[in-house]
Design a protein around this motif. Structure first.
Motif, PDB file in Angstrom:
ATOM      1  N   THR A 153       0.857  -1.177   0.000  1.00  0.00           N
ATOM      2  CA  THR A 153       0.000   0.000   0.000  1.00  0.00           C
ATOM      3  C   THR A 153       0.901   1.237   0.000  1.00  0.00           C
ATOM      4  OG1 THR A 153      -0.093  -0.004   2.414  1.00  0.00           O
ATOM      5  CG2 THR A 153      -1.849  -1.170   1.233  1.00  0.00           C
ATOM      6  N   PRO A 154       0.400   2.368  -0.493  1.00  0.00           N
ATOM      7  CA  PRO A 154       1.246   3.560  -0.532  1.00  0.00           C
ATOM      8  C   PRO A 154       1.812   3.978   0.819  1.00  0.00           C
ATOM      9  CG  PRO A 154      -0.645   3.870  -1.963  1.00  0.00           C
ATOM     10  CD  PRO A 154      -0.882   2.584  -1.220  1.00  0.00           C
ATOM     11  N   ASP A 155       1.029   3.881   1.887  1.00  0.00           N
ATOM     12  CA  ASP A 155       1.532   4.313   3.196  1.00  0.00           C
ATOM     13  C   ASP A 155       2.660   3.414   3.696  1.00  0.00           C
ATOM     14  OD1 ASP A 155      -0.397   2.272   3.455  1.00  0.00           O
ATOM     15  OD2 ASP A 155      -0.896   2.856   5.499  1.00  0.00           O
ATOM     16  N   LEU A 156       2.526   2.104   3.485  1.00  0.00           N
ATOM     17  CA  LEU A 156       3.599   1.196   3.907  1.00  0.00           C
ATOM     18  C   LEU A 156       4.848   1.384   3.059  1.00  0.00           C
ATOM     19  CD1 LEU A 156       1.646  -2.131   4.622  1.00  0.00           C
ATOM     20  CD2 LEU A 156       2.502  -0.440   6.263  1.00  0.00           C
ATOM     21  N   ALA A 157       4.660   1.638   1.773  1.00  0.00           N
ATOM     22  CA  ALA A 157       5.809   1.898   0.906  1.00  0.00           C
ATOM     23  C   ALA A 157       6.528   3.170   1.327  1.00  0.00           C
ATOM     24  CB  ALA A 157       5.346   2.005  -0.547  1.00  0.00           C
ATOM     25  N   ALA A 158       5.765   4.205   1.692  1.00  0.00           N
ATOM     26  CA  ALA A 158       6.371   5.469   2.115  1.00  0.00           C
ATOM     27  C   ALA A 158       7.219   5.277   3.368  1.00  0.00           C
ATOM     28  CB  ALA A 158       5.276   6.509   2.363  1.00  0.00           C
ATOM     29  N   VAL A 159       6.688   4.541   4.334  1.00  0.00           N
ATOM     30  CA  VAL A 159       7.453   4.284   5.562  1.00  0.00           C
ATOM     31  C   VAL A 159       8.707   3.487   5.251  1.00  0.00           C
ATOM     32  CG1 VAL A 159       7.420   3.045   7.761  1.00  0.00           C
ATOM     33  CG2 VAL A 159       5.463   4.460   7.093  1.00  0.00           C
ATOM     34  N   ARG A 160       8.589   2.451   4.433  1.00  0.00           N
ATOM     35  CA  ARG A 160       9.757   1.636   4.088  1.00  0.00           C
ATOM     36  C   ARG A 160      10.830   2.465   3.399  1.00  0.00           C
ATOM     37  NH1 ARG A 160      11.157  -0.070  -0.528  1.00  0.00           N
ATOM     38  NH2 ARG A 160       9.081   0.158  -1.474  1.00  0.00           N
ATOM     39  N   GLU A 161      10.431   3.318   2.468  1.00  0.00           N
ATOM     40  CA  GLU A 161      11.409   4.121   1.746  1.00  0.00           C
ATOM     41  C   GLU A 161      12.140   5.090   2.675  1.00  0.00           C
ATOM     42  OE1 GLU A 161      12.648   4.069  -1.219  1.00  0.00           O
ATOM     43  OE2 GLU A 161      11.413   2.461  -2.027  1.00  0.00           O
ATOM     44  N   VAL A 162      11.430   5.714   3.593  1.00  0.00           N
ATOM     45  CA  VAL A 162      12.084   6.615   4.545  1.00  0.00           C
ATOM     46  C   VAL A 162      13.070   5.839   5.408  1.00  0.00           C
ATOM     47  CG1 VAL A 162      11.748   8.144   6.526  1.00  0.00           C
ATOM     48  CG2 VAL A 162      10.167   8.264   4.582  1.00  0.00           C
ATOM     49  N   GLU A 163      12.653   4.669   5.880  1.00  0.00           N
ATOM     50  CA  GLU A 163      13.542   3.851   6.704  1.00  0.00           C
ATOM     51  C   GLU A 163      14.804   3.462   5.943  1.00  0.00           C
ATOM     52  OE1 GLU A 163      10.249   1.660   9.605  1.00  0.00           O
ATOM     53  OE2 GLU A 163      11.126   0.564   7.914  1.00  0.00           O
ATOM     54  N   GLU A 164      14.628   3.023   4.702  1.00  0.00           N
ATOM     55  CA  GLU A 164      15.771   2.562   3.915  1.00  0.00           C
ATOM     56  C   GLU A 164      16.708   3.703   3.537  1.00  0.00           C
ATOM     57  OE1 GLU A 164      13.525  -1.239   1.727  1.00  0.00           O
ATOM     58  OE2 GLU A 164      14.067   0.535   0.571  1.00  0.00           O
ATOM     59  N   GLU A 165      16.148   4.828   3.143  1.00  0.00           N
ATOM     60  CA  GLU A 165      16.987   5.915   2.643  1.00  0.00           C
ATOM     61  C   GLU A 165      17.647   6.726   3.737  1.00  0.00           C
ATOM     62  OE1 GLU A 165      15.031   6.669  -1.757  1.00  0.00           O
ATOM     63  OE2 GLU A 165      14.857   8.255  -0.253  1.00  0.00           O
ATOM     64  N   CYS A 166      17.045   6.710   4.950  1.00  0.00           N
ATOM     65  CA  CYS A 166      17.543   7.586   6.016  1.00  0.00           C
ATOM     66  C   CYS A 166      18.053   6.842   7.244  1.00  0.00           C
ATOM     67  CB  CYS A 166      16.452   8.565   6.442  1.00  0.00           C
ATOM     68  SG  CYS A 166      15.830   9.572   5.086  1.00  0.00           S
ATOM     69  N   GLY A 167      17.763   5.550   7.360  1.00  0.00           N
ATOM     70  CA  GLY A 167      18.295   4.772   8.467  1.00  0.00           C
ATOM     71  C   GLY A 167      17.586   4.957   9.791  1.00  0.00           C
ATOM     72  N   SER A 182       5.535  11.302  11.770  1.00  0.00           N
ATOM     73  CA  SER A 182       6.201  11.798  12.973  1.00  0.00           C
ATOM     74  C   SER A 182       7.260  10.798  13.403  1.00  0.00           C
ATOM     75  CB  SER A 182       5.190  12.028  14.102  1.00  0.00           C
ATOM     76  OG  SER A 182       4.576  10.801  14.485  1.00  0.00           O
ATOM     77  N   TYR A 183       8.298  11.315  14.051  1.00  0.00           N
ATOM     78  CA  TYR A 183       9.403  10.472  14.511  1.00  0.00           C
ATOM     79  C   TYR A 183       9.825  10.960  15.887  1.00  0.00           C
ATOM     80  CZ  TYR A 183      14.106   8.475  14.826  1.00  0.00           C
ATOM     81  OH  TYR A 183      15.236   7.814  15.241  1.00  0.00           O
ATOM     82  N   ALA A 184       9.851  10.035  16.877  1.00  0.00           N
ATOM     83  CA  ALA A 184      10.175  10.403  18.258  1.00  0.00           C
ATOM     84  C   ALA A 184      11.518   9.846  18.718  1.00  0.00           C
ATOM     85  CB  ALA A 184       9.070   9.911  19.202  1.00  0.00           C
ATOM     86  N   GLY A 185      12.246   9.166  17.833  1.00  0.00           N
ATOM     87  CA  GLY A 185      13.509   8.541  18.233  1.00  0.00           C
ATOM     88  C   GLY A 185      14.696   9.485  18.135  1.00  0.00           C
ATOM     89  N   ASN A 186      15.882   8.903  18.346  1.00  0.00           N
ATOM     90  CA  ASN A 186      17.127   9.680  18.267  1.00  0.00           C
ATOM     91  C   ASN A 186      18.224   8.894  17.554  1.00  0.00           C
ATOM     92  OD1 ASN A 186      17.639   7.757  20.179  1.00  0.00           O
ATOM     93  ND2 ASN A 186      18.166   9.182  21.827  1.00  0.00           N
ATOM     94  N   GLU A 187      17.823   8.054  16.592  1.00  0.00           N
ATOM     95  CA  GLU A 187      18.804   7.269  15.849  1.00  0.00           C
ATOM     96  C   GLU A 187      19.700   8.173  15.004  1.00  0.00           C
ATOM     97  OE1 GLU A 187      16.569   3.375  14.337  1.00  0.00           O
ATOM     98  OE2 GLU A 187      15.297   5.150  14.298  1.00  0.00           O
ATOM     99  N   LYS A 188      20.902   7.708  14.775  1.00  0.00           N
ATOM    100  CA  LYS A 188      21.818   8.425  13.906  1.00  0.00           C
ATOM    101  C   LYS A 188      21.385   8.234  12.458  1.00  0.00           C
ATOM    102  CE  LYS A 188      26.688   8.880  12.656  1.00  0.00           C
ATOM    103  NZ  LYS A 188      28.079   8.372  12.894  1.00  0.00           N
ATOM    104  N   LEU A 189      21.271   9.323  11.726  1.00  0.00           N
ATOM    105  CA  LEU A 189      20.859   9.249  10.327  1.00  0.00           C
ATOM    106  C   LEU A 189      21.944   8.572   9.496  1.00  0.00           C
ATOM    107  CD1 LEU A 189      19.371  12.832   9.916  1.00  0.00           C
ATOM    108  CD2 LEU A 189      18.110  10.701  10.235  1.00  0.00           C
ATOM    109  N   ALA A 190      21.520   7.727   8.549  1.00  0.00           N
ATOM    110  CA  ALA A 190      22.469   6.984   7.718  1.00  0.00           C
ATOM    111  C   ALA A 190      21.984   7.004   6.273  1.00  0.00           C
ATOM    112  CB  ALA A 190      22.593   5.538   8.210  1.00  0.00           C
ATOM    113  N   PRO A 191      22.596   7.805   5.395  1.00  0.00           N
ATOM    114  CA  PRO A 191      22.162   7.867   3.995  1.00  0.00           C
ATOM    115  C   PRO A 191      22.369   6.549   3.261  1.00  0.00           C
ATOM    116  CG  PRO A 191      24.229   9.042   4.283  1.00  0.00           C
ATOM    117  CD  PRO A 191      23.748   8.679   5.652  1.00  0.00           C
TER     118      PRO A 191
END
Length: 214
Positions: A108-122, A161-170
């Motif tokens: 679904t578009p919403d799940l794809a959007a979340v996956r892409e943000v996770e993959e591209e930004c870590g 929204s994002y509430a964590g503090n993970e280090k960003l990873a391109p």
């Protein structure tokens, strides 16, 4: 009003606003058939100055016509805001962008959007807040062998929204050079070096009027 970007050119249509927009549109184009469409795109491709074209048609629904005649790609991405009110951006090929990518089969578009943000930004544990307006743009694909190798890409956008503090990873294998959090006051830097459709989306999201050709 429908709006499709081709580079920074804008293709607009909506019969109800034709008269009110007349003074702000560079040219009106009647789309009669697929040959008219391809001819218009070929001419735009060679036009150096940025223009707005108002499209009309007595024969077809224009968005459905574009979807039928051009190769269609669906993508999804997000405008991500953290607990400090900063927004997440990536830089790819020297331009500011938002994390996004193609929707995979069965997603679904919403799940794809979340996956892409996770993959591209870590980062992870993103929460979808709401659906945002889709953006459309047209481009030539080097992977299509036909002469008229035009693609219509619709990107489905979501506020997250994002509430964590993970280090960003391109995600460097996707040619992402940088990932960072920017404050709303830093967006002028983004507007000076991004794409017309993203200016439109960010302007809508921030409640600002952005001059697309600037």
């Amino acid at each position: 009003m429908y709006k499709v970007f081709f580079n920074d050119h804008q293709l607009l249509w909506n019969p109800k606003i034709k008269n009110s927009l007349k003074d702000n549109i560079d040219q009106f184009v009647e789309i009669e058939d697929v040959e008219t469409l391809f001819l218009m795109l070929s001419k735009l491709e060679k036009t150096e100055c940025v223009v707005k074209l108002f499209l009309s048609s007595k024969k077809v629904d224009l968005l459905s016509f574009l979807r039928e005649q051009l190769t269609r790609i669906d993508a999804a991405g997000g405008i991500v805001r953290n607990a400090n009110g900063k927004l997440l951006f990536i830089k790819r090929f020297g331009k500011w962008d938002l994390p996004k990518g193609k929707i995979e089969q069965g997603e679904t578009p919403d799940l794809a959007a979340v996956r892409e943000v996770e993959e591209e930004c870590g980062i992870h544990a993103l929460q979808v807040v709401k659906k945002l307006p889709s953006t459309f743009h047209i481009y030539r694909s080097p992977y299509i062998k036909e002469t008229n190798n035009w693609v219509l890409k619709e990107t489905h956008w979501f506020e997250m929204s994002y509430a964590g503090n993970e280090k960003l990873a391109p995600q460097t294998e996707e040619q992402i050079e940088e990932v960072c959090w920017l404050t709303p006051s830093q967006l002028e830097m983004v507007y000076r070096n991004t794409f017309g459709n993203l200016k439109e989306l960010l302007g809508h999201y921030m409640g600002q009027a952005i001059e697309i050709s600037s």
